[in-house]
Design an enzyme around this catalytic site. Structure first.
Site, mmCIF file in Angstrom:
data_model
loop_
_atom_site.group_PDB
_atom_site.id
_atom_site.type_symbol
_atom_site.label_atom_id
_atom_site.label_comp_id
_atom_site.label_asym_id
_atom_site.label_seq_id
_atom_site.Cartn_x
_atom_site.Cartn_y
_atom_site.Cartn_z
ATOM 1 C CE1 TYR A 94 5.343 -5.464 -17.032
ATOM 2 C CE2 TYR A 94 5.583 -3.186 -17.764
ATOM 3 C CZ TYR A 94 4.963 -4.424 -17.861
ATOM 4 O OH TYR A 94 3.957 -4.607 -18.774
ATOM 5 C CB THR B 156 9.454 0.925 -22.438
ATOM 6 O OG1 THR B 156 8.139 1.144 -21.932
ATOM 7 C CG2 THR B 156 9.836 2.060 -23.368
ATOM 8 C CD GLU B 157 11.982 -3.991 -27.307
ATOM 9 O OE1 GLU B 157 11.854 -5.161 -26.921
ATOM 10 O OE2 GLU B 157 12.123 -3.683 -28.520
ATOM 11 C CB SER C 144 11.638 1.881 -12.510
ATOM 12 O OG SER C 144 11.030 3.000 -13.116
ATOM 13 C CD GLN D 273 1.989 30.564 -10.109
ATOM 14 O OE1 GLN D 273 2.824 29.788 -10.577
ATOM 15 N NE2 GLN D 273 1.994 31.855 -10.391
ATOM 16 N N GLY E 264 7.780 32.401 -5.110
ATOM 17 C CA GLY E 264 9.188 32.108 -5.329
ATOM 18 C C GLY E 264 9.721 31.020 -4.420
ATOM 19 C CD GLU F 99 3.057 1.530 -14.671
ATOM 20 O OE1 GLU F 99 3.125 0.738 -15.620
ATOM 21 O OE2 GLU F 99 3.396 1.221 -13.523
#
Length: 416
Positions: free
Chosen positions: A158, A161-162, A193, A371, A375, A398
């Site tokens: 899709y 976006t630019e 994507s 969390q 660790g 999106e």
């Protein structure tokens, strides 16, 4: 030795393979009934939900870490998913799709994302593209593109976006000049994507005046002269799907590849995104569902100060909050999916609410699960860190969550 054995046990519970075992046990024994994603579903929906959960556990989860670390686009796995009908879930059966509802689609993407968020998120974009061609294309276009997309013999991307137009999509600059029976495209798209590895590009481009009314939608096939790609982006998450710029330099595309009429492109893009927002929220649900289970199982195994973490009321309350946020998020997504399917006037606002609330809350759930792992959660041997990395971008794509707030507020103020 006992400490090492315990560490191995904790690691198994949190690894991709361990997670597969967890999901299988959940399905068999009904563990964690209060967050059971099958509650309220029809028998048919439960069947394809189980199919998706099983596929996630057996074909995706064991490879999730490898796909992430080696940045592999898992074509074979996705084609296996397509054999189950997951390549064109809400595309018409007459062109190879499954013809399921938006709610059905959400249920499937939620389940698949427990196995790999990144791969499922790409599949959701692919499904959106296939739906756009099926919905807005003519008979010839639908028959040309949809069967191969539904079987995932070909993959779609899709392109909206630019580099200079993200949230302000209506200001896009990629031009398409009409020249006899072709459009000549010039410009570039960013953060695409599948870019470079996919076969079909659904491109929004400017054929007329400034603003949304001057935008049209073209289907551009890989191999078209003038189509090229930028370098593969290095990302925090979503690493099982490549992301590249898509570049057009005097790229000639037949007029017959235009979806709908000239000037209809922005409307097509936004209608696609309404469903895309539900899809990406559903992917966040799957990650959050898996993370709650991983946190719960870690709490039952990990000991501190002579007791398991599960004995800590503070962590019990945290887990309870995570579970509550998960169920609330799921209910909102499913309400939005039904509204979109039914074409209700509140559908756009509900899709925006679902995307805003669910991607925020599910990221919080995954982050809290990390969390709780302490660790260990920061090690790549543990699946929880990958869920955190993969869902973070859902608050951006999106339509950013800031834009979702704008859409919701505009709806409230316009209707007042």
């Amino acid at each position: 030795m006992a400490a090492r054995a315990l560490a191995r046990g904790v690691r198994l519970c949190s690894s991709s393979i361990g997670r597969s075992l967890i999901f299988n046990s959940v399905q068999k024994r009904g563990i964690a009934a209060c967050i059971d994603p099958s509650i309220g579903l029809s028998d048919e929906q439960k069947e394809f939900q189980k199919l998706a959960f099983d596929f996630a556990a057996n074909e995706m989860a064991p490879h999730m870490a490898e796909w992430d670390q080696k940045e592999r686009f898992p074509v074979k796995a996705m084609r296996k998913a397509a054999q189950l009908g997951f390549g064109g879930i809400y595309v018409s059966p007459e062109v190879g799709g499954s013809g399921l509802s938006r709610l059905d689609t959400s249920i499937i993407f939620e389940a698949l994302s427990t196995g790999c968020v990144s791969t499922t998120a790409y599949m959701s974009i692919h499904n959106m593209c296939a739906w756009m061609i099926d919905t807005f294309g003519n008979t010839e276009q639908r028959e040309q593109f949809c069967p191969d997309l539904c079987s995932m013999q070909k993959f779609a991307s899709y392109c909206l976006t630019e580099p200079s137009s993200g949230s302000d999509a209506a200001s896009l600059l990629t031009t398409a000049k009409l020249d006899d029976d072709h459009y000549v495209l010039n410009g570039s798209k960013a953060f695409i994507s599948g870019g470079g590895d996919t076969d079909v590009y659904v491109v929004m481009c400017r054929t007329g005046e400034k603003g949304p009314k001057g935008i049209s939608c073209l289907v551009v096939e890989k191999g078209t002269p003038g189509l090229s790609f930028g370098k593969k982006e290095k990302k925090v998450g979503w690493n099982s799907q490549p992301t590249r710029a898509v570049i057009f330099e005097d790229c000639a595309v037949p007029v017959s590849n235009r979806l709908g009429a000239e000037g209809q492109g922005f409307s097509i893009a936004m209608k696609g995104l309404n469903g895309g927002r539900i899809n990406i929220a559903s992917c966040s649900l799957g990650a959050a569902h898996a993370s709650v289970l991983l946190a719960r199982d870690h709490m039952c195994v990990r000991k501190q100060f002579g007791e398991t973490l599960a004995s800590s009321q503070f962590l019990q309350f945290k887990l309870a909050e995570m579970a509550t946020k998960l169920v609330a998020s799921r209910l909102l997504v499913r309400q939005a999916a039904v509204a979109l399917q039914d074409g209700r006037p509140d559908a756009v606002s509900l899709c925006s609410m679902a995307k805003l609330f669910v991607t925020d809350e599910c990221f919080s759930i995954c982050n809290q699960a990390l969390q709780i792992h302490g660790g260990y959660g920061y090690l790549k041997d543990y699946a929880v860190q990958q869920y955190v990395r993969d869902v973070r971008v859902h608050q951006i794509l999106e339509g950013t969550n800031e834009v979702m707030r704008m859409i919701i507020a505009r709806s409230l103020l316009t209707e007042s």
